[in-house]
Design an enzyme around this catalytic site. Structure first.
Site, PDB file in Angstrom:
ATOM      1  N   ASP A 187       0.649  -1.109   0.122  1.00 24.72           N
ATOM      2  CA  ASP A 187      -0.039  -0.386  -0.154  1.00 24.72           C
ATOM      3  C   ASP A 187       1.010   1.513   0.445  1.00 24.72           C
ATOM      4  O   ASP A 187       1.592   1.295   0.976  1.00 24.72           O
ATOM      5  CB  ASP A 187      -1.040  -0.545   1.217  1.00 24.72           C
ATOM      6  N   HIS A 189      -0.644   3.990   0.143  1.00 29.66           N
ATOM      7  CA  HIS A 189      -1.440   5.139   0.232  1.00 29.66           C
ATOM      8  C   HIS A 189      -1.146   6.789  -0.259  1.00 29.66           C
ATOM      9  O   HIS A 189      -1.133   7.411   0.806  1.00 29.66           O
ATOM     10  CB  HIS A 189      -0.891   5.595   1.892  1.00 29.66           C
ATOM     11  N   GLU A 213      -1.052  -0.814  -4.001  1.00 28.94           N
ATOM     12  CA  GLU A 213      -2.811   0.289  -3.796  1.00 28.94           C
ATOM     13  C   GLU A 213      -2.538   1.446  -4.018  1.00 28.94           C
ATOM     14  O   GLU A 213      -1.256   1.555  -3.062  1.00 28.94           O
ATOM     15  CB  GLU A 213      -2.926  -0.698  -2.022  1.00 28.94           C
ATOM     16  N   GLU A 239     -10.533   3.602  -2.576  1.00 30.42           N
ATOM     17  CA  GLU A 239     -10.859   3.386  -1.088  1.00 30.42           C
ATOM     18  C   GLU A 239     -11.424   4.894  -0.961  1.00 30.42           C
ATOM     19  O   GLU A 239     -12.165   5.158   0.276  1.00 30.42           O
ATOM     20  CB  GLU A 239      -9.887   3.119   0.106  1.00 30.42           C
ATOM     21  N   ASP A 261     -14.653   1.476  -0.475  1.00 30.09           N
ATOM     22  CA  ASP A 261     -15.223   1.449   0.949  1.00 30.09           C
ATOM     23  C   ASP A 261     -16.808   1.291   1.241  1.00 30.09           C
ATOM     24  O   ASP A 261     -17.116   2.165   1.127  1.00 30.09           O
ATOM     25  CB  ASP A 261     -14.623   2.438   2.146  1.00 30.09           C
ATOM     26  N   HIS A 288     -12.059  -2.327   1.352  1.00 28.95           N
ATOM     27  CA  HIS A 288     -11.208  -1.157   1.700  1.00 28.95           C
ATOM     28  C   HIS A 288     -11.971  -2.391   3.047  1.00 28.95           C
ATOM     29  O   HIS A 288     -13.029  -1.112   2.667  1.00 28.95           O
ATOM     30  CB  HIS A 288     -10.887   0.452   1.325  1.00 28.95           C
TER      31      HIS A 288
END
Length: 385
Positions: A187, A189, A213, A239, A261, A288
């Site tokens: 991830d 982010h 991700e 997400e 999500d 997510h």
């Protein structure tokens, strides 16, 4: 026209560590639970739920789609993380009520099961390779066959040699522990620029990540196709995308995995539509969910009825939950027990789990606001979180 039942009460409960639960009660005594968690903004989402309650009181709870349309399209200003999260909590609770009224799990109302088990992955922390190895061993001990890890903490704008070497060393440590038969996802982010994400992708390719991700922040989704074209690693994102319309550009750009999500993207109703849209692009769904038990249960209900469902994120035992654990708010934890690296099909009515209402009310009474930490670069400017 007299309706068979009506909504008589709408409540919301902020609880540790950073979640917001929504409770809807009907005149017949049915209670539905949902989760509208938007980490760091519980108060704001709660205010939106209170405003939605003014519309919902007295309405037929079975008209889920009509209520979704009113709450998302009935006002001039719409969309965004806050309103979509509030809608998500309400939507999940209404589906919970619908399943309980009929005595069936939600996935039966969505067309029935297409699978009996959903694979899950766990989060692992650790700043150095030895810590990563220890955390992965703990996840393997509970039977999981896949993990996800942060590529890094705070990143400099262009990614130093030391930072990039650190990313590779941690992922290499994970691959060594997992071997060739288990998976590690990485991830980013949104902390990386496109250029740095392309550099690190090339370095990670020999380690065969399950997926990479959120390589760039969602407002830069228009450039994600450049990364897709530059690497063989499957690219995942979503997400921080809250509707079908927001997913369409990244699907067109060639992502491999969509990650809506269930507590941010309009609940069960909209994520089902996102899944169908993704399927037309040959894209898999991996929602997510580093959130609470209601969000997880809602994900699983969608997953059991969705053909292009790949894997489920979950935060049971996650390293950064402070003050409460996922299962602390569940009366019976058995439905969310790991079996062969995942979750078996939920068979209880509604979302398939029973919330410990007393625990929720107690936790909410003692709730303390959680805020994202602010990160800054060495020159004092704000860094991506």
């Amino acid at each position: 026209m007299t309706i068979a039942d009506e909504i008589t009460r709408v409540e919301s409960f902020p609880v540790a560590p950073r979640w917001l639960f929504v409770r809807i009660e009907t005149r017949e005594g049915l209670v539905g639970w949902g989760e509208g968690s938007l980490e760091g903004y519980a108060d704001v989402v709660r205010a939106a739920v209170d405003q939605f309650a003014e519309y919902l009181l007295g309405k037929d709870p079975s008209r889920i789609e009509d209520h979704w349309q009113v709450l998302t399209k009935g006002q001039f200003y719409r969309g965004g993380a806050v309103l979509a999260s509030a809608v998500s909590g309400v939507d999940q609770a209404l589906w919970d009520i619908a399943g309980k009224r009929l005595g069936v799990p939600v996935h039966e109302l969505l067309g029935g099961a297409v699978r009996d088990r959903i694979r899950a992955y766990g989060w692992v922390g650790g700043d150095d390779p030895s810590e990563v190895a220890d955390h992965i061993a703990a996840q393997m001990a509970v039977g999981l066959t896949a993990v996800k890890m942060n590529a890094s903490g705070k990143m400099s704008r262009n990614g130093s040699v030391a930072e990039l070497d650190g990313v590779v060393a941690r992922v290499a440590s994970a691959r060594e522990v997992l071997g060739p038969d288990r998976d590690v996802a990485v991830d980013l982010h949104g902390r990386f620029t496109l250029a740095t994400a392309r550099r690190v992708a090339g370095l990670l390719e020999p380690l065969h990540p399950f997926f990479m991700e959120e390589p760039v922040v969602p407002e830069n989704s228009h450039v994600i196709g450049h990364l897709v074209d530059a690497t063989t690693i499957p690219i995942a994102t979503g997400e921080r995308l809250y509707s079908r319309q927001e997913f369409l550009p990244v699907l067109n750009a060639g992502i491999a995995i969509a990650q809506p999500d269930l507590s941010h993207a309009g609940g069960i109703s909209e994520v089902r539509r996102i899944a169908s849209l993704a399927d037309t692009f040959d894209v898999q769904l991996a929602p997510h969910c580093p959130l609470g038990p209601l969000a997880l249960a809602a994900c699983l209900q969608v997953g059991f009825s969705t053909p292009n469902y790949l894997i489920q994120e979950q935060s049971i035992g996650i390293h950064y939950n402070k003050g409460a654990e996922v299962l602390d708010y569940v009366a019976d934890t058995a439905p969310l027990a790991f079996v062969d690296g995942g979750f078996e099909r939920l068979t209880g009515p509604g979302l398939g789990i029973e919330i410990d209402e007393s625990a929720v009310r107690t936790a909410s009474a003692g709730w303390e606001r959680w805020q994202n930490p602010i990160w800054r670069h060495a020159d004092g400017s704000v860094a991506e979180w």
